[in-house]
Scaffold this active site. Structure first.
Site, PDB file in Angstrom:
ATOM      1  N   CYS A  12       0.840  -1.201   0.000  1.00  0.00           N
ATOM      2  CA  CYS A  12       0.000   0.000   0.000  1.00  0.00           C
ATOM      3  C   CYS A  12       0.873   1.248   0.000  1.00  0.00           C
ATOM      4  O   CYS A  12       0.392   2.338   0.327  1.00  0.00           O
ATOM      5  CB  CYS A  12      -0.907   0.023   1.228  1.00  0.00           C
ATOM      6  N   ARG A  28       4.076   2.351  -2.486  1.00  0.00           N
ATOM      7  CA  ARG A  28       4.380   2.964  -3.776  1.00  0.00           C
ATOM      8  C   ARG A  28       4.551   1.885  -4.833  1.00  0.00           C
ATOM      9  O   ARG A  28       5.181   0.853  -4.584  1.00  0.00           O
ATOM     10  CB  ARG A  28       5.672   3.798  -3.692  1.00  0.00           C
ATOM     11  N   GLU A  79       0.020   4.053 -13.128  1.00  0.00           N
ATOM     12  CA  GLU A  79      -1.334   4.366 -12.651  1.00  0.00           C
ATOM     13  C   GLU A  79      -1.933   5.490 -13.485  1.00  0.00           C
ATOM     14  O   GLU A  79      -1.198   6.411 -13.869  1.00  0.00           O
ATOM     15  CB  GLU A  79      -1.292   4.765 -11.160  1.00  0.00           C
ATOM     16  N   HIS A 121      -5.539   2.271  -5.588  1.00  0.00           N
ATOM     17  CA  HIS A 121      -4.844   3.280  -4.776  1.00  0.00           C
ATOM     18  C   HIS A 121      -5.802   3.913  -3.759  1.00  0.00           C
ATOM     19  O   HIS A 121      -6.015   5.123  -3.737  1.00  0.00           O
ATOM     20  CB  HIS A 121      -4.222   4.357  -5.663  1.00  0.00           C
ATOM     21  N   GLY A 150      -5.411   3.662  -0.420  1.00  0.00           N
ATOM     22  CA  GLY A 150      -4.796   3.763   0.894  1.00  0.00           C
ATOM     23  C   GLY A 150      -5.255   4.946   1.713  1.00  0.00           C
ATOM     24  O   GLY A 150      -5.439   4.852   2.923  1.00  0.00           O
TER      25      GLY A 150
END
Length: 525
Positions: free
Chosen positions: A229, A231, A260, A278, A280
């Site tokens: 979670c 990079r 991404e 993404h 997080g």
């Protein structure tokens, strides 16, 4: 009034805080890079999330920009070296979404342990495959943390609550901090060999890129489950795909990817693989927290001079700033003085503090000295880019702190090493607020450093003061202050005069022609 642009969608509380703190704010989102270039010159601050890309080209148009605030942890979308060279402070909010990100890592760990996504899809498809989804318990398993910073420490705390054994690899983790966290500090190879679950919590740098490489994955305990979670780029995604296919890795959950948005990945569709887009920091609490924090930090900087969570400048709390302000003014004046007077190339600078000054945060003082020193060569240098420019030029910077108190209750000394030898100046604060020079190249002399000044080195002889006064009077130059010092009677003397107008080359020539004059220079502060 400082002016800030919020260029990405952000919780309304951010704009509210800016206005309450006396900062004008515009919320203009969704602009193209070209549109942002056209408007960025009007703003002192730029508040962003992940959408706005602050490139070198945009920074070149940011003529008034002083601070960039990233509402979140990652600053991959900011060219920090270019911002540093431009003198722009770059801040993030590393703690606003820490709990949210840590909880997401724990959630993905549960999802892998009990195969929740596959079980959900199967059940909703009308199947009842109770015997297919055999999970594992987290209790008594070993969790390996790669990165034991803020988020990693929260994950460790939650994992210990789940009765897991936690081991951690982090080059900056001290044995004392490991004990405090309740984890065992290990090397990376040990972690790979022992961990049942591995979770990553480290920034992406050249040292951490593909830290879970093909070779590293081959060293893991067979059947390990991996969570990222942090990079994209910390894991070799192609190698992870092969490890999942071979069974070396039993499961992997990624919230972040190399590319991404991740519209396609070799991992998609692989058994045992779980992915989220993404998420997080994607909780309502985290979005509010980072918006509030970035606004508070930027407002403190623009209004009070406080620096918090800066990535290219030492932190300076809003409480520290008023106390440090006169010291930074003294530091900048001394740096400017030695920069103007020292001849030849500089290769080393020593910054010494003594007495009360030694008790303070030294980094802002060092930055101010370097800014004053290097402003001789650039009119765009400031505390932010001065250390960057100094390192770029190979300048050896030394910080020396003396706890003793000497003749003055507080003292700052700046010494530069040149081809001609060392040159040293020292100053103090009168009344804890007024910067005052007290020593110049080993000669005791008390002087205010302000405005246009004339610096003269001469032989100490009767009548010299009268002659220089007459020369300035005949030139129509009015003397503001007059400061004189000497090594000993009849020896070398130094004179610092403040004058009411800029010192002209003609005046320099007339003073240089006086008997006994060795050096004469114009100074400006």
């Amino acid at each position: 009034m400082p002016k800030v642009l919020i260029s990405d969608k952000m919780d309304p509380k951010a704009a509210q805080i800016f206005r309450e703190r006396g900062v004008e704010v515009d919320e203009i989102t969704g602009k193209t890079p070209e549109e942002l270039m056209a408007m960025i010159g009007d703003y002192d601050g730029l508040a962003i999330r992940s959408s706005t890309k602050v490139t070198k080209a945009i920074l070149e148009h940011a003529t008034n920009l002083k601070v960039i605030g990233r509402a979140g942890i990652g600053v991959d979308n900011v060219d920090i070296p270019a911002a540093s060279a431009k003198g722009v402070v770059v801040m993030n909010t590393p703690f606003g979404n820490s709990i949210t990100t840590a909880e997401h890592a724990i959630a993905l760990m549960f999802a892998l342990a009990r195969q929740l996504p596959e079980a959900d899809a199967s059940t909703q498809a009308g199947k009842w495959e109770k015997n297919r989804f055999m999970g594992v318990e987290l209790t008594s398993k070993t969790l390996g943390l790669i990165g034991a910073g803020n988020i990693g420490s929260i994950v460790a705390d939650r994992a210990r609550g789940l009765k897991m054994k936690v081991i951690a690899f982090d080059p900056f983790l001290t044995p004392e901090r490991a004990i405090e966290m309740g984890v065992e500090k290990v090397e990376l190879d040990q972690l790979l060999a022992r961990a049942d679950f591995i979770t990553l919590h480290t920034p992406l740098t050249e040292q951490t890129r593909n830290i879970l490489s093909r070779e590293a994955l081959a060293k893991t305990k067979k059947g390990v489950r991996i969570i990222n979670c942090a990079r994209g780029g910390l894991i070799d995604e192609a190698a992870l795909k092969d490890a999942l296919d071979s069974g070396q890795v039993a499961g992997a959950a990624l919230d972040v990817f190399v590319e991404e948005p991740a519209k396609a990945s070799p991992l998609f569709g692989t058994p045992g693989f779980v992915s989220t887009p993404h998420l997080g920091a994607s909780t309502s609490e985290a979005q509010v927290n980072v918006a509030i924090q970035v606004a508070e930090q930027m407002a403190d900087f623009l209004v009070n001079g406080g620096v918090t969570n800066a990535l290219n400048m030492p932190s300076l709390s809003a409480e520290e700033a008023p106390r440090l302000k006169p010291y930074m003014a003294l530091a900048e004046k001394l740096g400017s003085l030695v920069g103007q007077l020292a001849h030849g190339a500089l290769d080393q600078i020593s910054i010494e503090t003594e007495g009360a000054a030694a008790e303070l945060n030294q980094k802002p003082i060092v930055g101010a000295v370097l800014a004053g020193l290097m402003r001789v060569h650039s009119d765009t240098v400031n505390m932010v880019n001065a250390p960057f420019l100094a390192r770029e030029r190979g300048l050896d910077i030394r910080e020396i702190r003396h706890e003793r108190e000497g003749v003055y209750h507080t003292l700052l000394r700046v010494t530069v090493r040149t081809q001609a030898g060392d040159r040293s100046v020292a100053g103090t604060l009168f009344g804890n607020e007024a910067p005052r020079l007290v020593e110049l190249f080993g000669i005791k002399v008390e002087a205010d450093l302000d405005g246009d000044m004339l610096y003269v080195v001469n032989e100490d002889a009767p009548g010299f003061i009268g002659r220089i006064g007459t020369t300035l009077g005949e030139s129509g130059v009015n003397i503001g202050t007059f400061h004189l010092g000497r090594r000993d009677a009849g020896g070398e003397a130094v004179l610092l005069l403040s004058v009411d107008e800029a010192v002209t080359p003609d005046l320099i020539a007339r003073v240089r022609a006086l008997p006994g004059v060795k050096t004469v220079m114009a100074l400006k502060f």
